[in-house]
Design an enzyme around this catalytic site. Structure first.
Site, PDB file in Angstrom:
ATOM      1  N   ILE A  84       0.830  -1.207   0.000  1.00 24.94           N
ATOM      2  CA  ILE A  84       0.000   0.000   0.000  1.00 24.94           C
ATOM      3  C   ILE A  84       0.861   1.253   0.000  1.00 24.94           C
ATOM      4  O   ILE A  84       0.497   2.264  -0.620  1.00 24.94           O
ATOM      5  CB  ILE A  84      -0.996   0.010   1.193  1.00 24.94           C
ATOM      6  CG1 ILE A  84      -1.948   1.205   1.077  1.00 24.94           C
ATOM      7  CG2 ILE A  84      -0.268   0.010   2.516  1.00 24.94           C
ATOM      8  CD1 ILE A  84      -2.744   1.258  -0.212  1.00 24.94           C
ATOM      9  N   ASP A 168      -7.721  -2.894   4.561  1.00 27.21           N
ATOM     10  CA  ASP A 168      -7.846  -3.786   5.715  1.00 27.21           C
ATOM     11  C   ASP A 168      -6.552  -4.546   5.927  1.00 27.21           C
ATOM     12  O   ASP A 168      -5.760  -4.735   5.006  1.00 27.21           O
ATOM     13  CB  ASP A 168      -8.985  -4.784   5.495  1.00 27.21           C
ATOM     14  CG  ASP A 168      -8.686  -5.730   4.341  1.00 27.21           C
ATOM     15  OD1 ASP A 168      -8.171  -6.837   4.580  1.00 27.21           O
ATOM     16  OD2 ASP A 168      -8.948  -5.361   3.179  1.00 27.21           O
ATOM     17  N   GLY A 308      -5.119  -6.927  -0.431  1.00 28.99           N
ATOM     18  CA  GLY A 308      -5.698  -6.158   0.664  1.00 28.99           C
ATOM     19  C   GLY A 308      -4.905  -4.896   0.909  1.00 28.99           C
ATOM     20  O   GLY A 308      -4.249  -4.368   0.004  1.00 28.99           O
ATOM     21  N   GLU A 309      -4.968  -4.386   2.122  1.00 33.02           N
ATOM     22  CA  GLU A 309      -4.273  -3.167   2.541  1.00 33.02           C
ATOM     23  C   GLU A 309      -4.815  -1.902   1.867  1.00 33.02           C
ATOM     24  O   GLU A 309      -4.333  -0.809   2.135  1.00 33.02           O
ATOM     25  CB  GLU A 309      -2.757  -3.242   2.257  1.00 33.02           C
ATOM     26  CG  GLU A 309      -2.039  -4.392   2.908  1.00 33.02           C
ATOM     27  CD  GLU A 309      -0.580  -4.495   2.487  1.00 33.02           C
ATOM     28  OE1 GLU A 309      -0.088  -3.588   1.764  1.00 33.02           O
ATOM     29  OE2 GLU A 309       0.079  -5.473   2.865  1.00 33.02           O
ATOM     30  N   GLY A 310      -5.780  -2.040   0.953  1.00 34.95           N
ATOM     31  CA  GLY A 310      -6.272  -0.890   0.207  1.00 34.95           C
ATOM     32  C   GLY A 310      -5.618  -0.732  -1.147  1.00 34.95           C
ATOM     33  O   GLY A 310      -5.848   0.273  -1.842  1.00 34.95           O
TER      34      GLY A 310
END
Length: 348
Positions: A84, A168, A308-310
């Site tokens: 991210i 997330d 994930g992580e955005g």
């Protein structure tokens, strides 16, 4: 709202291009104008909030990774070494890491790392409880987590953000997401897959754990109850963040399956949230597609991502930004630089 829609469509049609020729970029621009109530919309400041939290259901062996990976990945983001960080930096997003309940009372110690991004300590507890054995949260914890999410939405407004995104982080969060969605009425076989690459035996076990948690907790079909019995601190904060954006004129881009599951809980509480949500991408996680379809959200990109992580959210949001830039920076026919078509164009 109809006046805004008509005004932005007229603005886009007056730009020096065939009508509708920017395709979905124009669709995204229209939605941004409706969210902001202005023509053309603007997109000068973007911020992503990555909600990190631990999930008690991980104790049932539903992931290949040990739970301490949640803490390790938080430290990686704070140090600037995560996916991210790279993708947000390349697309102009400010990163805020939210400790929404990572295991450890003093996390991270102030002397352990000097964060390169913003860091918010919003924890209510050190990881949620194991929903396979007991309610994940107490009712008052759920309300506090929703309220803290709403407070972060106010933080976004105070910072003057035009667009937000949600990421997330947390071992076991796909199991939590699947359990919540099964309780909400989705088919378990559509919501559960191999996640981080588990084998057939582990997949069978994961299905049994999720099914057992839903059966044992048996929440009524409302977002608050499902978050309380099967959710987590981070999921409740994500839902609260989305709910808290109402009336603020700020768009929100969703990442993958866990974030979208939290958004679905917000959607169950207030269906109007869909009006300010974008689906940044279509995750490779199996349950993401039917979930987005149920909310009526069309994913902006499909890159077979599942990090994930955005990471998918910042890419999708960047594409929305390109549509807004076109609307603001292109010349118009009415300025007289380019001749318009002599016949009415048919939009495709």
């Amino acid at each position: 709202m109809e006046n805004i829609k008509a005004a932005i469509e007229a603005h886009l049609d007056d730009l020096t291009k065939p009508r509708g020729s920017l395709g979905k970029l124009e669709t995204y621009c229209v939605k941004m104008a409706e969210i902001q109530g202005r023509v053309p919309p603007k997109l000068e400041k973007k911020g992503i909030y990555v909600f990190a939290g631990d999930h008690g259901i991980a104790a049932e062996g539903v992931s290949l990774y040990p739970q301490e990976v949640s803490r390790q990945m938080v430290l990686n983001i704070l140090a600037g070494g995560a996916g991210i960080n790279a993708l947000a930096g390349g697309t102009g997003w400010d990163v805020t890491l939210v400790d929404a309940g990572v295991i450890g009372e003093d996390f991270p110690p102030d002397n352990e790392i000097k964060p390169v991004c913003s860091f918010v300590r919003a924890r209510i507890g050190s990881g949620c409880r194991n929903s396979f054995k007991e309610d994940a949260l107490a009712p008052e914890e759920t309300e506090r987590a929703l309220a803290r999410g709403k407070a972060l939405a106010q933080d976004a407004a105070d910072r003057g953000l035009d667009m937000t995104a949600i990421g997330d982080l947390g071992i076991g969060n796909t199991s939590t997401a699947a359990a919540m969605l099964v309780a909400a009425g989705f088919n378990i076989d559509d919501m559960v897959d191999r996640g981080t690459g588990i084998d057939d035996a582990m997949l069978k076990h994961k299905l049994q754990v999720i099914q057992g948690a839903v059966k044992s907790r048996n929440p009524p079909k409302d977002g608050r109850s499902i978050l309380q019995k099967l959710g987590s601190f981070d999921f409740a904060m994500m839902a609260g963040f989305i709910l808290g954006l109402e009336g603020k004129g700020i768009a929100c881009v969703l990442d993958g399956f866990p974030v979208s599951a939290a958004a679905y809980m917000a959607y169950m509480i207030n269906p109007k949230v869909r009006d300010w949500l974008f689906a940044g991408h279509l995750s490779k996680v199996a349950g993401h597609k039917p979930l987005l379809e149920h909310m009526g959200l069309d994913p902006i990109v499909n890159l077979d991502m599942r990090l994930g992580e955005g990471t998918g959210a910042v890419i999708g949001g960047h594409i929305v930004e390109l549509g807004v830039r076109a609307a603001r920076e292109m010349a118009s026919f009415s300025q007289g630089r380019v001749s318009d078509s002599e016949k009415a164009e048919k939009k495709y």
